[in-house]
Design a protein around this motif. Structure first.
Motif, PDB file in Angstrom:
ATOM      1  N   LEU A   1      16.854  86.527  44.164  1.00  0.00           N
ATOM      2  CA  LEU A   1      17.103  87.820  43.522  1.00  0.00           C
ATOM      3  C   LEU A   1      16.215  87.997  42.299  1.00  0.00           C
ATOM      4  O   LEU A   1      15.663  89.073  42.068  1.00  0.00           O
ATOM      5  CB  LEU A   1      18.582  87.917  43.129  1.00  0.00           C
ATOM      6  N   THR A   2      16.052  86.937  41.527  1.00  0.00           N
ATOM      7  CA  THR A   2      15.177  87.004  40.353  1.00  0.00           C
ATOM      8  C   THR A   2      13.728  87.217  40.764  1.00  0.00           C
ATOM      9  O   THR A   2      13.005  88.018  40.168  1.00  0.00           O
ATOM     10  CB  THR A   2      15.290  85.699  39.538  1.00  0.00           C
ATOM     11  N   LEU A   3      13.303  86.486  41.821  1.00  0.00           N
ATOM     12  CA  LEU A   3      11.937  86.610  42.305  1.00  0.00           C
ATOM     13  C   LEU A   3      11.640  88.040  42.749  1.00  0.00           C
ATOM     14  O   LEU A   3      10.556  88.574  42.481  1.00  0.00           O
ATOM     15  CB  LEU A   3      11.708  85.644  43.465  1.00  0.00           C
ATOM     16  N   LEU A   4      12.604  88.672  43.409  1.00  0.00           N
ATOM     17  CA  LEU A   4      12.383  90.000  43.984  1.00  0.00           C
ATOM     18  C   LEU A   4      12.766  91.142  43.044  1.00  0.00           C
ATOM     19  O   LEU A   4      12.782  92.310  43.459  1.00  0.00           O
ATOM     20  CB  LEU A   4      13.191  90.138  45.290  1.00  0.00           C
ATOM     21  N   SER A   5      13.058  90.819  41.800  1.00  0.00           N
ATOM     22  CA  SER A   5      13.524  91.870  40.875  1.00  0.00           C
ATOM     23  C   SER A   5      12.497  92.984  40.723  1.00  0.00           C
ATOM     24  O   SER A   5      12.848  94.165  40.661  1.00  0.00           O
ATOM     25  CB  SER A   5      13.864  91.260  39.515  1.00  0.00           C
ATOM     26  N   THR A   6      11.217  92.642  40.659  1.00  0.00           N
ATOM     27  CA  THR A   6      10.196  93.677  40.513  1.00  0.00           C
ATOM     28  C   THR A   6      10.075  94.526  41.777  1.00  0.00           C
ATOM     29  O   THR A   6       9.805  95.724  41.710  1.00  0.00           O
ATOM     30  CB  THR A   6       8.829  93.053  40.187  1.00  0.00           C
ATOM     31  N   VAL A   7      10.296  93.895  42.925  1.00  0.00           N
ATOM     32  CA  VAL A   7      10.233  94.638  44.186  1.00  0.00           C
ATOM     33  C   VAL A   7      11.386  95.637  44.265  1.00  0.00           C
ATOM     34  O   VAL A   7      11.203  96.783  44.698  1.00  0.00           O
ATOM     35  CB  VAL A   7      10.278  93.675  45.379  1.00  0.00           C
TER      36      VAL A   7
ATOM     37  N   GLU B   1      13.206 101.510  44.013  1.00  0.00           N
ATOM     38  CA  GLU B   1      13.929 102.651  43.445  1.00  0.00           C
ATOM     39  C   GLU B   1      13.045 103.889  43.379  1.00  0.00           C
ATOM     40  O   GLU B   1      13.547 105.018  43.347  1.00  0.00           O
ATOM     41  CB  GLU B   1      14.420 102.300  42.030  1.00  0.00           C
ATOM     42  N   GLN B   2      11.721 103.687  43.396  1.00  0.00           N
ATOM     43  CA  GLN B   2      10.795 104.816  43.300  1.00  0.00           C
ATOM     44  C   GLN B   2      10.043 105.075  44.595  1.00  0.00           C
ATOM     45  O   GLN B   2       9.482 106.149  44.777  1.00  0.00           O
ATOM     46  CB  GLN B   2       9.769 104.547  42.192  1.00  0.00           C
ATOM     47  N   SER B   3      10.017 104.107  45.488  1.00  0.00           N
ATOM     48  CA  SER B   3       9.174 104.213  46.681  1.00  0.00           C
ATOM     49  C   SER B   3       9.999 104.071  47.955  1.00  0.00           C
ATOM     50  O   SER B   3      10.676 103.045  48.162  1.00  0.00           O
ATOM     51  CB  SER B   3       8.093 103.129  46.645  1.00  0.00           C
ATOM     52  N   ARG B   4       9.907 105.076  48.836  1.00  0.00           N
ATOM     53  CA  ARG B   4      10.555 105.008  50.139  1.00  0.00           C
ATOM     54  C   ARG B   4       9.912 103.935  51.011  1.00  0.00           C
ATOM     55  O   ARG B   4      10.586 103.279  51.807  1.00  0.00           O
ATOM     56  CB  ARG B   4      10.423 106.370  50.821  1.00  0.00           C
ATOM     57  N   ILE B   5       8.591 103.731  50.816  1.00  0.00           N
ATOM     58  CA  ILE B   5       7.875 102.727  51.615  1.00  0.00           C
ATOM     59  C   ILE B   5       8.455 101.340  51.351  1.00  0.00           C
ATOM     60  O   ILE B   5       8.795 100.589  52.282  1.00  0.00           O
ATOM     61  CB  ILE B   5       6.366 102.748  51.289  1.00  0.00           C
ATOM     62  N   VAL B   6       8.580 100.967  50.083  1.00  0.00           N
ATOM     63  CA  VAL B   6       9.083  99.643  49.728  1.00  0.00           C
ATOM     64  C   VAL B   6      10.552  99.508  50.120  1.00  0.00           C
ATOM     65  O   VAL B   6      10.983  98.447  50.609  1.00  0.00           O
ATOM     66  CB  VAL B   6       8.890  99.382  48.218  1.00  0.00           C
ATOM     67  N   ALA B   7      11.321 100.568  49.920  1.00  0.00           N
ATOM     68  CA  ALA B   7      12.743 100.517  50.296  1.00  0.00           C
ATOM     69  C   ALA B   7      12.900 100.240  51.785  1.00  0.00           C
ATOM     70  O   ALA B   7      13.755  99.429  52.202  1.00  0.00           O
ATOM     71  CB  ALA B   7      13.427 101.831  49.910  1.00  0.00           C
ATOM     72  N   ASP B   8      12.071 100.892  52.613  1.00  0.00           N
ATOM     73  CA  ASP B   8      12.146 100.671  54.068  1.00  0.00           C
ATOM     74  C   ASP B   8      11.722  99.251  54.427  1.00  0.00           C
ATOM     75  O   ASP B   8      12.310  98.628  55.346  1.00  0.00           O
ATOM     76  CB  ASP B   8      11.247 101.678  54.785  1.00  0.00           C
ATOM     77  N   LEU B   9      10.696  98.719  53.720  1.00  0.00           N
ATOM     78  CA  LEU B   9      10.249  97.356  54.018  1.00  0.00           C
ATOM     79  C   LEU B   9      11.365  96.347  53.720  1.00  0.00           C
ATOM     80  O   LEU B   9      11.538  95.359  54.457  1.00  0.00           O
ATOM     81  CB  LEU B   9       9.005  97.024  53.193  1.00  0.00           C
ATOM     82  N   ILE B  10      12.105  96.573  52.645  1.00  0.00           N
ATOM     83  CA  ILE B  10      13.207  95.658  52.308  1.00  0.00           C
ATOM     84  C   ILE B  10      14.330  95.791  53.333  1.00  0.00           C
ATOM     85  O   ILE B  10      14.864  94.791  53.838  1.00  0.00           O
ATOM     86  CB  ILE B  10      13.723  95.969  50.886  1.00  0.00           C
ATOM     87  N   GLU B  11      14.686  97.045  53.626  1.00  0.00           N
ATOM     88  CA  GLU B  11      15.818  97.288  54.520  1.00  0.00           C
ATOM     89  C   GLU B  11      15.553  96.736  55.911  1.00  0.00           C
ATOM     90  O   GLU B  11      16.452  96.158  56.552  1.00  0.00           O
ATOM     91  CB  GLU B  11      16.073  98.793  54.585  1.00  0.00           C
ATOM     92  N   SER B  12      14.308  96.863  56.403  1.00  0.00           N
ATOM     93  CA  SER B  12      13.986  96.388  57.755  1.00  0.00           C
ATOM     94  C   SER B  12      13.678  94.898  57.798  1.00  0.00           C
ATOM     95  O   SER B  12      13.630  94.312  58.881  1.00  0.00           O
ATOM     96  CB  SER B  12      12.793  97.171  58.295  1.00  0.00           C
ATOM     97  N   GLY B  13      13.466  94.295  56.654  1.00  0.00           N
ATOM     98  CA  GLY B  13      13.073  92.891  56.607  1.00  0.00           C
ATOM     99  C   GLY B  13      11.604  92.665  56.864  1.00  0.00           C
ATOM    100  O   GLY B  13      11.120  91.518  56.831  1.00  0.00           O
ATOM    101  N   GLU B  14      10.830  93.750  57.093  1.00  0.00           N
ATOM    102  CA  GLU B  14       9.395  93.605  57.368  1.00  0.00           C
ATOM    103  C   GLU B  14       8.621  93.119  56.142  1.00  0.00           C
ATOM    104  O   GLU B  14       7.492  92.654  56.264  1.00  0.00           O
ATOM    105  CB  GLU B  14       8.816  94.937  57.849  1.00  0.00           C
TER     106      GLU B  14
END
Length: 899
Positions: A213-219, A224-237
């Motif tokens: 969780l600490t490692l991924l805090s910046t991600v 919170e600002q990017s739909r692209i990054v949110a989708d990558l996290i949600e899909s596990g890609e």
């Protein structure tokens, strides 16, 4: 300040390249919030001393700053941005060395705004400033007890230092999906001193939930600002390598600033970093030499569209518009395509070709570079960038204009009596080269480098057997004597006339006319002359000056025309001349407001009309790179060498001594003539010791009068206009102030030190220092320290005896002898307060002489009979004057001015 003015922080660059935060009064009013922010800036500058710029780089202020402060703040923020992007900063801490991004220094050099000391902004200076930022961070973080992230939070809670996660995007050739994405994290420092990268999926295997969780805090912040990054996290890609098409890659690339602001580091292709999506329209002109010279020369040209580093034809642009938006692979390179901007580029090409249908002049092309909306229209503002590239012929001309050493030499006439230093010879060649192409030239060498000598050498190169109109030289009236002296010394054969009723000339003179008639020369008389000298004031009075077509019009102290709205400036600009030259020791790039008027005289139209230039100036707040365009345009027409230039300093002596001639004011003339009359009456009734004492007392009286009439009378407020010396001192010190240099002013009289201090503070806008015999010894050390400190202390006024012994004042590189001791040994001892072993600057010594008075006559005696130098007006030779017979004595004191 008034209720309609406010204080604005500005940055001045000192000759030693130190930065000083100063405050200037400008129009407008500051709101309570703005005042609060300005107070914070002031407090930071006071508390952090040499580190104030570093500290302000972490802050954000909702203010429009001066161009100078904004420039250095942007540089500081570049360091902060690179610091924020540094991986494993917590591990490195004080050992971190933040490197300069490639090209950053060059970009900042070209974009340097016009400000006090901009000539001292060099690549070495900016590199040293960056090095200082590194040292400040290292020192700060060494003493900081918390984590690096806490240090940033304390500086600015909105700043997020880089975490350990990286986003990578690379080209994936030989694939239908041409881009590859992968997320990695740094797992400590490798043996090469750089972060060691592992695929992010390894973190799942090696980190517990809290560590992950600490490692991924910046991600998560980025999500919170990017739909692209949110989708990558949600899909596990996010934890696997991905192949993307051009649209996916383009969407990702556009969001990179948001990712980095959240602390995610991005490694992307260089072509994206090096190019913007804004297309450019390039006007390439001047492959062939035109038939005419000057800004009206018609040049061959062609227009093309640029995208990234690619040059495209109209057909290629139209094909791109039909097929592509986003990323396009063109000519084996990826570029970003904005269809609307490309259409604007095509329209701009049409506008330029229509405008240039009658022929593209050099002036039109230059104005297109400076004010593109003149060609493209305001609707295209920001959509298209206009570039002017130079063809073979124009490149060769501009190269010589900016590199005088490449110009073929011209030889001064044998009647020219000076031996030019190498840099002066280059200046003469440069003046001749620009004149041959019909360009106006600004000779802006540092004070003391011999601008006058270069002009005279150039005038001497005119063939003597060729008929041409006379040249007109316009100067402040206070400089006419200096020019006469230099002409008599270096070019005595120059046929010169001074068009001023208060000066004598070498002929021809106008016909004798009653005193209420104006001085006037006929065309026939002018045609027999080489040079006519007049003053700025008389240009607007003598309308016959504007009825003659001059061969060359030369302005000395050209800052006199900096205000385009004055009657004086309009009168000077109305003078017809084939060639135009201006001389100034004041940096022309100090004030944007003065620049247009100067170039409107030199090369009318180069910077557009006043409205166009004003509109361009307004854009500089949002587009600082406009300064780069401006400098690129004006610098070929300006030749400025500094005393610190490596190519110049080897040609200079350590001390440059120059006589400064001042003229008596009308009030001084009246009092001087009365004093001569009083002397004549007094010596007729005195003899012996009484006569000697009388002569010495009158000698003192005349010296006081030459300084300022109020020194003699003991009354008044020492108005500068009542003293020729005060006016000349003010002129010299204005240039010293523009360059943020320092000066020592020596006087024999304690009672003159305070009036000089008051006067000089009106010139320098900073407090100065006074040292005389009544200053306690203990206080003297503090005064010296104040003058020698980094904080700008522009001047010190010293009584000659008190200032002549035991002082070390090497911060000064100007010395003024306001009144003369007439003993070179005593004056040299005072000069050496500034010129000492360890002095790193050349010292310029100004020795004041009042024209037509006893000062000039005794100075001439010293110059012509050096053997008497230790006899005149010293304890060993007071008799030289006191024992003269009455007639010789009166001749010595007599005022020698033309009626």
């Amino acid at each position: 300040m008034t209720d309609k003015t406010k204080e604005q922080p500005v940055v001045s660059v000192m000759p030693d390249q130190a930065l000083v935060l100063e405050w200037e009064t400008v129009k407008g009013t500051a709101s309570p919030d703005q005042i609060q922010y300005l107070n914070k800036i002031s407090q930071t500058a006071e508390a952090r001393k040499g580190d104030w710029l570093y500290d302000l780089g972490f802050k954000q202020f909702p203010l429009d700053f001066s161009a100078s402060l904004d420039y250095f703040l942007r540089f500081s923020r570049c360091f902060v941005r690179e610091l924020l992007k540094t991986a494993e900063l917590e591990t490195l801490r004080q050992d971190a060395i933040i490197g300069l991004p490639p090209g950053l220094v060059n970009d900042f050099i070209s974009a340097c705004p016009l400000m006090a000391g901009s000539e001292y902004v060099t690549a070495g200076m900016l590199e040293e400033l960056w090095h200082g930022f590194n040292g400040t961070f290292s020192r700060d973080i060494k003493n900081f007890k918390g984590r690096v992230s806490d240090y940033f939070r304390e500086k600015n809670p909105d700043l997020h230092p880089a975490g350990r996660v990286f986003f990578h995007l690379v080209e994936n050739k030989n694939s239908d999906l041409p881009f590859a994405f992968m997320a990695t994290y740094s797992a400590g420092m490798g043996a090469n001193g750089k972060p060691k990268h592992l695929p992010l999926k390894h973190a799942i295997e090696t980190h517990d939930d809290d560590a992950l969780l600490t490692l991924l805090s910046t991600v998560y912040k980025a999500a919170e600002q990017s739909r692209i990054v949110a989708d990558l996290i949600e899909s596990g890609e996010l934890f696997h390598p991905l192949a993307w098409d051009g649209d996916e890659a383009f969407a990702f690339l556009k969001e990179i600033p948001d990712y980095e602001a959240c602390g995610v580091l991005c490694r992307i292709p260089d072509w994206w970093k090096q190019t913007a999506s804004t297309p450019s329209v390039t006007i390439s002109l001047g492959d062939k030499k035109p038939s005419l010279a000057g800004l009206d020369a018609i040049l061959d040209f062609k227009v093309s569209v640029g995208l990234g580093h690619l040059e495209l034809s109209r057909q290629e642009v139209e094909a791109i518009l039909e097929e592509t938006q986003g990323l396009a692979f063109i000519k084996n390179k990826w570029v970003a395509v904005d269809p609307e901007k490309l259409r604007q580029a095509l329209k701009a090409c049409d506008s330029i070709e229509d405008l240039a249908a009658p022929g593209m002049t050099l002036g039109t092309a230059m104005r297109a570079r400076l004010v593109p909306e003149k060609i493209l229209g305001r609707e295209a503002d920001g959509q298209v960038e206009v570039c002017v590239s130079n063809g073979t012929w124009l490149t060769s001309v501009l190269e010589k204009m900016t590199h005088p050493e490449q110009i073929d030499p011209v030889v001064p006439d044998k009647g020219f009596k000076a031996a030019l230093r190498p840099y002066q010879s280059k200046g003469v060649n440069w003046l001749n080269f620009l004149a041959s192409y019909g360009f106006g030239a600004c000779l802006a060498d540092d004070m003391g480098l011999g601008k006058t000598v270069q002009i005279l050498a150039w005038l001497s190169t005119f063939p003597s057997n060729q008929k041409r109109p006379a040249t007109l030289l316009v100067v402040p009236a206070s400089l006419i004597s200096n020019w006469q002296s230099e002409i008599n010394r270096f070019l005595p054969g120059l046929k010169t006339c001074v068009a001023h009723p208060g000066f004598s000339s070498s002929a021809p003179q106008p016909d004798k006319t009653p005193k209420n008639k104006e001085f006037k020369l006929t065309k026939t008389q002018l045609n027999t002359l080489d040079l006519v000298i007049t003053s700025y004031t008389l240009v607007k009075k003598y309308d016959w000056l504007a009825k003659y077509s001059w061969h060359c019009l030369i302005l000395d102290e050209a800052q006199a025309i900096k205000n385009p709205g004055t009657q004086q400036t309009r009168a000077v600009k109305a003078l017809p001349a084939a060639h135009r030259i201006v001389m100034t020791g004041t940096p022309v790039e100090n004030r944007l407001s003065d620049l247009w008027s100067l170039f409107d005289f030199l090369n009318p139209g180069l910077l557009g009309n006043k409205t166009e230039f004003s509109n361009f100036a307004k854009t500089l707040k949002d587009n600082p790179n406009g300064y780069a365009r401006l400098r690129q345009m004006i610098f070929p027409y300006i030749l400025r060498r500094l005393k610190t230039d490596k190519t110049v300093i080897k040609d200079l002596p350590d001390k440059v001594e120059m006589k400064v001639f001042a003229d008596l004011s009308p009030k001084q003339v009246v009092l001087y003539k009365k004093a001569v009359k009083d002397l004549k009456q007094a010596i007729e009734t005195s003899e012996g010791i009484q006569r000697k004492g009388l002569v010495l007392s009158f000698l003192l009286r005349f010296k006081q009068l030459c300084n300022h009439p109020d020194q003699l009378t003991g009354s008044g407020d020492f108005k500068a206009a009542h003293s020729g010396k005060f006016m000349r001192l003010g002129s010299i010190c204005e240039t010293v102030y523009e360059k943020r240099e320092r000066v020592l002013v020596f006087t024999q009289f304690k009672e003159m030190t305070e009036p000089l201090r008051v006067f000089l503070e009106t010139i320098f806008h900073h407090p100065g220092l006074v040292l005389h015999g009544s200053v306690p010894v203990a206080k003297r050390k503090k005064l010296i320290q104040t003058f020698q400190d980094n904080a700008y202390c522009p001047f010190m006024v010293l009584s000659l005896k008190a200032g002549g012994v035991g002082l070390n004042l090497t911060r000064a590189n100007h010395v003024v002898h306001f009144d003369r001791w007439w003993n070179p040994a005593v004056e040299n001892q005072a000069t050496d307060r500034a010129f000492r072993i360890g002095q790193t600057k050349n010292v310029l010594v100004h020795k004041f002489v009042t024209r037509g008075t006893i000062e000039e006559k005794i100075d001439l005696m010293i110059s012509e009979k050096q053997a008497l130098a230790d006899q005149v007006v010293t304890s060993s030779a007071e008799g030289l004057i006191t024992e003269m017979d009455d007639q010789d004595l009166l001749d010595l004191f007599q005022l020698s001015l033309p009626e």
